[in-house]
Scaffold this active site. Sequence first.
Site, mmCIF file in Angstrom:
data_model
loop_
_atom_site.group_PDB
_atom_site.id
_atom_site.type_symbol
_atom_site.label_atom_id
_atom_site.label_comp_id
_atom_site.label_asym_id
_atom_site.label_seq_id
_atom_site.Cartn_x
_atom_site.Cartn_y
_atom_site.Cartn_z
ATOM 1 N N GLU A 136 1.673 3.988 3.060
ATOM 2 C CA GLU A 136 2.111 3.511 4.374
ATOM 3 C C GLU A 136 3.634 3.598 4.474
ATOM 4 O O GLU A 136 4.350 2.609 4.463
ATOM 5 C CB GLU A 136 1.563 2.086 4.581
ATOM 6 C CG GLU A 136 0.032 2.087 4.560
ATOM 7 C CD GLU A 136 -0.624 0.734 4.346
ATOM 8 O OE1 GLU A 136 0.086 -0.289 4.341
ATOM 9 O OE2 GLU A 136 -1.858 0.711 4.180
ATOM 10 N N GLU A 146 0.712 -4.692 10.995
ATOM 11 C CA GLU A 146 0.288 -3.288 10.926
ATOM 12 C C GLU A 146 1.139 -2.520 11.928
ATOM 13 O O GLU A 146 1.036 -2.732 13.134
ATOM 14 C CB GLU A 146 -1.194 -3.141 11.290
ATOM 15 C CG GLU A 146 -2.154 -3.805 10.321
ATOM 16 C CD GLU A 146 -2.509 -2.943 9.108
ATOM 17 O OE1 GLU A 146 -1.883 -1.868 8.928
ATOM 18 O OE2 GLU A 146 -3.381 -3.362 8.329
ATOM 19 N N HIS A 184 2.594 -3.299 6.852
ATOM 20 C CA HIS A 184 1.611 -2.251 6.554
ATOM 21 C C HIS A 184 1.548 -1.283 7.738
ATOM 22 O O HIS A 184 2.181 -1.477 8.761
ATOM 23 C CB HIS A 184 0.224 -2.877 6.369
ATOM 24 C CG HIS A 184 0.104 -3.715 5.130
ATOM 25 N ND1 HIS A 184 -0.622 -3.320 4.053
ATOM 26 C CD2 HIS A 184 0.625 -4.927 4.811
ATOM 27 C CE1 HIS A 184 -0.554 -4.248 3.106
ATOM 28 N NE2 HIS A 184 0.208 -5.242 3.544
ATOM 29 N N HIS A 214 0.850 -1.198 0.000
ATOM 30 C CA HIS A 214 0.000 0.000 0.000
ATOM 31 C C HIS A 214 0.885 1.247 0.000
ATOM 32 O O HIS A 214 1.715 1.425 0.883
ATOM 33 C CB HIS A 214 -0.913 0.013 1.220
ATOM 34 C CG HIS A 214 -2.038 -0.978 1.119
ATOM 35 N ND1 HIS A 214 -2.586 -1.601 2.200
ATOM 36 C CD2 HIS A 214 -2.700 -1.441 0.025
ATOM 37 C CE1 HIS A 214 -3.565 -2.416 1.783
ATOM 38 N NE2 HIS A 214 -3.641 -2.327 0.471
HETATM 39 ZN ZN LIG Z 1 -1.855 -1.573 4.118
#
Ligand SMILES: [Zn+2]
Length: 461
Positions: free
Chosen positions: A184, A398, A319, A181
């Site tokens: 990020e 994350e 992420h 992504h």
């Molecule tokens: Zn992500």
Amino acid sequence: MKTYLVFLLTIILGTSAIKQTFEGYKVYKIIPRTQDEVNVVKDLQTKGIGQLWDDQVNINYEVRIMVPPHKDDEFKNELVRGYIGAEELISDMQRLIGDQLQPVKRNSRNSEAFLGMTWDKYHTLDEIYKWLDDLAATYPNIVKTVVMGRSFENREIKGIIINYKPDKTDKVIGMLEGTLHAREWISPATVSWIVKEFLTSNDPAVRSIAEDIEWHVFPVVNPDGYVYTFTDNRMWRKNRGTRNFTSCAASGLLDDASNGVDLNRNFDFVWMSMGASSNPCLNTFAGLAPASEPETVAIVNYVKNINSQGKFIYYYSFHSYTQLIVVPYSNVTGMDVLKADNYGDMFEIAARGAAKLRQRFGTIYRYGTAHDTLYVMSGTSFDWVKQETNIPVSYLIELRDLGEYGFLLPPEQIIPNNLEIMDALVEMDRVTRQMGYYSGTVPVICTLSVVTLCALVSLLM
Ligand SMILES: [Zn+2]
């Protein structure tokens, strides 16, 4: 009028959009308490009043919404009408974006640098790729660069292989995947730090991880999107595939929001079944078919290849944000977690990693399946890798924070984030070795007692 004309000209000429400024944009936190409030929040985006940072809006879950200055009054009026409270988290997004590109003041903690790479600000794709080349030139017997494929806009998806024991026949293999992504930014800053530690740390535990495993490291697997966050739109998430273009202005979004596919919904893992969208305008657009995007195909082919070369035991997909260690599979809950046949072990490894991580700065990471920690997902890379290879340890991590700054994490937090993540990786490796995954002697079936314990812990979190 002048802005409108320039905008129109840009469309007519077919060039990319003008760099979007986020000057005066505020970010608010809202926790909808009823379905009516959920609908009001969703409508804020549909009406073009604000844009959600989150993929889904659910009752009793925090969402963040960014609101341009000229819509702020309208936003507040809508909230008053719906009897909804909101907390202002960020007063000017552009100021934070500027901060991310300025080196923080030097002190002993953030002055680290290694072959031109620093962790006191965020770096461009060119800087990261140059650094990878420099690493290969400096450590010719250990590091070599590798290109796994090319992006939609024909950029290299470049990484490195770190191999201290090239003559070893029974290879143990791990892979680090960064920046699926685009926005990020803490993801490549974390992956590059891990590389630095693998090459320079004197800690015996780090040395073991670095030298016992052949590491395949890709700091930026979505290079087009990452570049776009520097040149055009800091908040871009998807790749830059333009094949599904449709006008998005009517949904209250940027008109060209459809120029991209969410790569972490594009893998052939229960594709498009949940937590993904068929609407190209949305951030979770899964593409028109599994692995429709060149970046996805590159990862798929690369993973299949390395899986055939040795014992593939680690896949980490980095992420941000929410501070989670997400365990496969992302479409299951309850006893269905057993569809991942070593779920109990993965849960325990994650738990031990999170406990270790917390010791350094007190940072709390939750862990468990996506369903139990975040929301359901399909088409994700780490789930696909688990399903395809039956790798013992595949996580989506994350990183910081919990949403105070979200994607705009200040550079002061890069090194603290990296230090605690390194602690977790070391601990998780220790537990993985204890469980016998390096030698391949452990049964991969999770025992009922372990799972029952996992479920209990999960309930207590
Ligand atoms: Zn992500």
